[in-house]
Design a protein around this motif. Structure first.
Motif, mmCIF file in Angstrom:
data_model
loop_
_atom_site.group_PDB
_atom_site.id
_atom_site.type_symbol
_atom_site.label_atom_id
_atom_site.label_comp_id
_atom_site.label_asym_id
_atom_site.label_seq_id
_atom_site.Cartn_x
_atom_site.Cartn_y
_atom_site.Cartn_z
ATOM 1 N N ALA A 100 6.154 -9.369 4.600
ATOM 2 C CA ALA A 100 5.576 -8.457 3.622
ATOM 3 C C ALA A 100 4.332 -7.792 4.192
ATOM 4 N N SER A 101 3.659 -8.469 5.113
ATOM 5 C CA SER A 101 2.487 -7.867 5.764
ATOM 6 C C SER A 101 2.891 -6.592 6.498
ATOM 7 N N ALA A 102 3.905 -6.705 7.368
ATOM 8 C CA ALA A 102 4.369 -5.553 8.129
ATOM 9 C C ALA A 102 4.998 -4.509 7.211
ATOM 10 N N SER A 103 5.697 -4.963 6.177
ATOM 11 C CA SER A 103 6.350 -4.037 5.261
ATOM 12 C C SER A 103 5.325 -3.234 4.471
ATOM 13 N N SER A 104 4.250 -3.884 4.041
ATOM 14 C CA SER A 104 3.192 -3.151 3.355
ATOM 15 C C SER A 104 2.523 -2.159 4.302
ATOM 16 N N LEU A 105 2.327 -2.546 5.548
ATOM 17 C CA LEU A 105 1.750 -1.642 6.537
ATOM 18 C C LEU A 105 2.604 -0.385 6.675
ATOM 19 N N VAL A 106 3.923 -0.575 6.740
ATOM 20 C CA VAL A 106 4.854 0.545 6.849
ATOM 21 C C VAL A 106 4.740 1.449 5.620
ATOM 22 N N CYS A 107 4.783 0.849 4.441
ATOM 23 C CA CYS A 107 4.761 1.635 3.203
ATOM 24 C C CYS A 107 3.432 2.353 3.018
ATOM 25 N N LEU A 108 2.335 1.698 3.339
ATOM 26 C CA LEU A 108 1.024 2.322 3.173
ATOM 27 C C LEU A 108 0.816 3.455 4.176
ATOM 28 N N VAL B 90 8.686 -4.830 -15.992
ATOM 29 C CA VAL B 90 8.990 -3.567 -16.669
ATOM 30 C C VAL B 90 8.250 -2.411 -15.984
ATOM 31 N N GLY B 91 8.988 -1.351 -15.678
ATOM 32 C CA GLY B 91 8.404 -0.179 -15.048
ATOM 33 C C GLY B 91 8.271 -0.268 -13.548
ATOM 34 N N MET B 92 8.719 -1.376 -12.945
ATOM 35 C CA MET B 92 8.589 -1.548 -11.500
ATOM 36 C C MET B 92 9.280 -0.425 -10.728
ATOM 37 N N GLU B 93 10.358 0.106 -11.289
ATOM 38 C CA GLU B 93 11.118 1.160 -10.615
ATOM 39 C C GLU B 93 10.335 2.474 -10.540
ATOM 40 N N LEU B 94 9.235 2.590 -11.283
ATOM 41 C CA LEU B 94 8.437 3.810 -11.279
ATOM 42 C C LEU B 94 7.507 3.897 -10.077
ATOM 43 N N ALA B 95 7.335 2.812 -9.349
ATOM 44 C CA ALA B 95 6.469 2.823 -8.167
ATOM 45 C C ALA B 95 7.095 3.680 -7.071
ATOM 46 N N ASP B 96 6.331 3.920 -6.022
ATOM 47 C CA ASP B 96 6.807 4.732 -4.892
ATOM 48 C C ASP B 96 7.280 3.887 -3.722
ATOM 49 N N SER B 97 6.739 2.670 -3.603
ATOM 50 C CA SER B 97 7.156 1.784 -2.514
ATOM 51 C C SER B 97 6.937 0.340 -2.917
ATOM 52 N N TRP B 98 7.659 -0.535 -2.219
ATOM 53 C CA TRP B 98 7.622 -1.959 -2.533
ATOM 54 C C TRP B 98 7.763 -2.758 -1.230
ATOM 55 N N ALA B 99 7.150 -3.923 -1.190
ATOM 56 C CA ALA B 99 7.350 -4.865 -0.088
ATOM 57 C C ALA B 99 7.812 -6.176 -0.686
ATOM 58 N N VAL B 100 8.832 -6.780 -0.087
ATOM 59 C CA VAL B 100 9.365 -8.041 -0.601
ATOM 60 C C VAL B 100 9.868 -8.883 0.566
#
Length: 456
Positions: free
Chosen positions: A139-147, A274-284
């Motif tokens: 998730a660290s690398a995934s957040s870096l990618v998304c940000l 609820v509303g999670m699908e409204l975000a622009d990016s996600w890391a999991v």
């Protein structure tokens, strides 16, 4: 395969099976003798090399006793799931293939399997189906990618092409994060050059979720980072309300859902998201609640073109589509981390994933009740799989953890909450049974009694 390779592979498999046969009963944290024995690895580099079987034997005979049994049922420390047998087996086969998986040309099968896994992931998490999914390490690398993608997009919206002009002289991009933001998100922001003194911290409520009434102002040059599963309490930020505010002004919403995003796989738990699908990016992560082997995670971006532009690594000798994994992740030379995700999802199915997650939450609630009944202070309201507990004071809390550490029966670590010590109990292994939860509760009570015999 020559005779030596076949023999070595069989030997490794035999040793691995022997380890797995004891994983449920071995010490969760190694004892002092096992730790001291690690000095056997302190040897000079051989001039002529040594026998391969001898190398494997050293790794197993000395190394295996010094492992932490995160692959067992009684590890409750960091949010880590044991590796599902099918996910581990798929990874074993994938290692035999030894295919790099940056694009279709290097491994058609890996490209196809990861494509299918990406579609299944968006399905089970109920996120926008045209989103891009990059399979990375954490998730660290995934957040870096998304940000990175987020900053590129907001700058482009402001008329600045960061790929061409860099960041010197660029319009300022603000970042809003929770006061309880996970350290890996802060690390990603540091790497990207967002100074920690310039990050805007949103106030949280008593449970560790962002207080909507005190949310800092957002605008078209703001990235706001939310949490699905605060690491201590398991709480969720009010994603829907914040995402709607962000959409009104053109801000970007990123969700750190390392483990909590999996709540969307359960009809009983998805109300938290609820509303999670409204975000622009996600890391999991996969290696947390999906129980894939380390290291496996996903960067998900609603706008595939934006992610592909930010991560593009096409070369004259290796062109790929926007959907090629090398154009969605940090790594060019990469293994197909989506393969164990595919294996886990295919084998468990929608109902199997939901059942595993719901069982862990039920076990966490039962654990919290048992400890509360025995006089412990359960700090959080246990909305997910995290139980945050204190003894009567910091000294007792830390003494309990030290006793448990030495016992080897179970393992968990300490944390800080509200300026006081606590220990965090994470239930996330497919191997963990109700009996293991009872054992954990009993060991904690025993540890308190050993620290304070007069309290018995």
């Amino acid at each position: 395969m020559d005779i030596e390779e076949a023999s070595l592979t069989r030997s490794a498999d035999t040793r691995a099976l022997a380890y797995l046969e004891t994983v449920a009963t071995r010490r969760v944290f190694p004892d002092n003798d096992a730790l001291a024995a690690l000095s056997a690895f302190d040897e000079p580099l051989s001039e002529r090399g040594v026998d391969a079987e001898e190398t494997l034997a050293l790794l197993d005979d000395v190394g295996s006793p010094a492992t932490v049994a995160t692959n067992g049922p009684r590890y409750f420390g960091f949010v880590v799931g044991a590796a599902l047998p099918v996910a581990a087996a798929a990874e074993r086969l994938m290692l035999a293939w030894d295919n790099g998986a940056p694009l279709h040309l290097t491994s058609p099968v890996c490209a196809k399997v990861e494509e299918v896994a990406a579609g299944w992931l968006l399905d089970i998490l109920d996120l926008p189906r045209k989103s891009a999914v990059g399979f990375g390490t954490s998730a660290s690398a995934s957040s870096l990618v998304c940000l990175t993608a987020a900053r590129q997009k907001l700058l482009m919206n402001a008329g600045w092409d960061a790929d061409k002009h860099g960041l010197f002289g660029a319009p300022e991009i603000k970042v809003v994060v929770s006061e309880k933001v996970h350290i890996t998100v802060l690390k990603a922001l540091r790497i990207l050059g967002f100074g920690t003194e310039r990050i805007i911290f949103a106030a949280v409520n008593d449970h560790g979720a962002i207080d909507l009434a005190r949310l800092p102002p957002l605008d078209a040059r703001t990235i706001v980072c939310l949490q699905a599963g605060e690491v201590n309490t398991g709480e969720f930020d009010p994603v829907e309300a914040i995402a709607l505010k962000a959409q009104e002004v053109g801000a970007w919403v990123h969700v750190d859902g390392a483990f909590g995003l999996w709540a969307r796989a359960s009809e009983k738990l998805r109300h938290h998201t609820v509303g999670m699908e409204l975000a622009d990016s996600w890391a999991v992560d996969g290696h947390k609640w999906l129980n894939t082997p380390y290291d496996c995670a996903m960067a998900i971006c609603k706008d595939p073109a934006t992610l592909a532009a930010a991560m593009n690594s096409d070369a004259v000798y290796a062109n790929g589509a926007n959907s090629a994994q090398k154009n969605l992740t940090i790594e060019f030379s990469r293994r197909a981390r989506g393969v164990p995700v595919w294996a886990a999802l295919r084998t468990l199915g929608r109902q199997g994933v939901a059942a595993m997650i719901e069982r862990h939450c039920t076990q966490a609630s039962a654990l919290a009740q048992a400890l509360s009944d025995n006089g412990f202070d359960v700090v959080n309201r246990v909305v997910l799989n995290q139980v945050l507990v204190r003894g009567r004071d910091d000294a007792e809390t830390r003494a309990i953890q030290a006793y448990v550490h030495d016992s080897g029966d179970v393992w968990f670590g300490t944390t800080m909450w509200g300026g006081r010590a606590a220990f965090r109990l994470s239930v996330s292994s497919w191997r963990t049974t109700d009996s293991d939860i009872s054992l954990l509760s009993n060991v904690i009570c025993k540890a308190r009694d050993a620290y304070n015999p007069s309290a018995q």
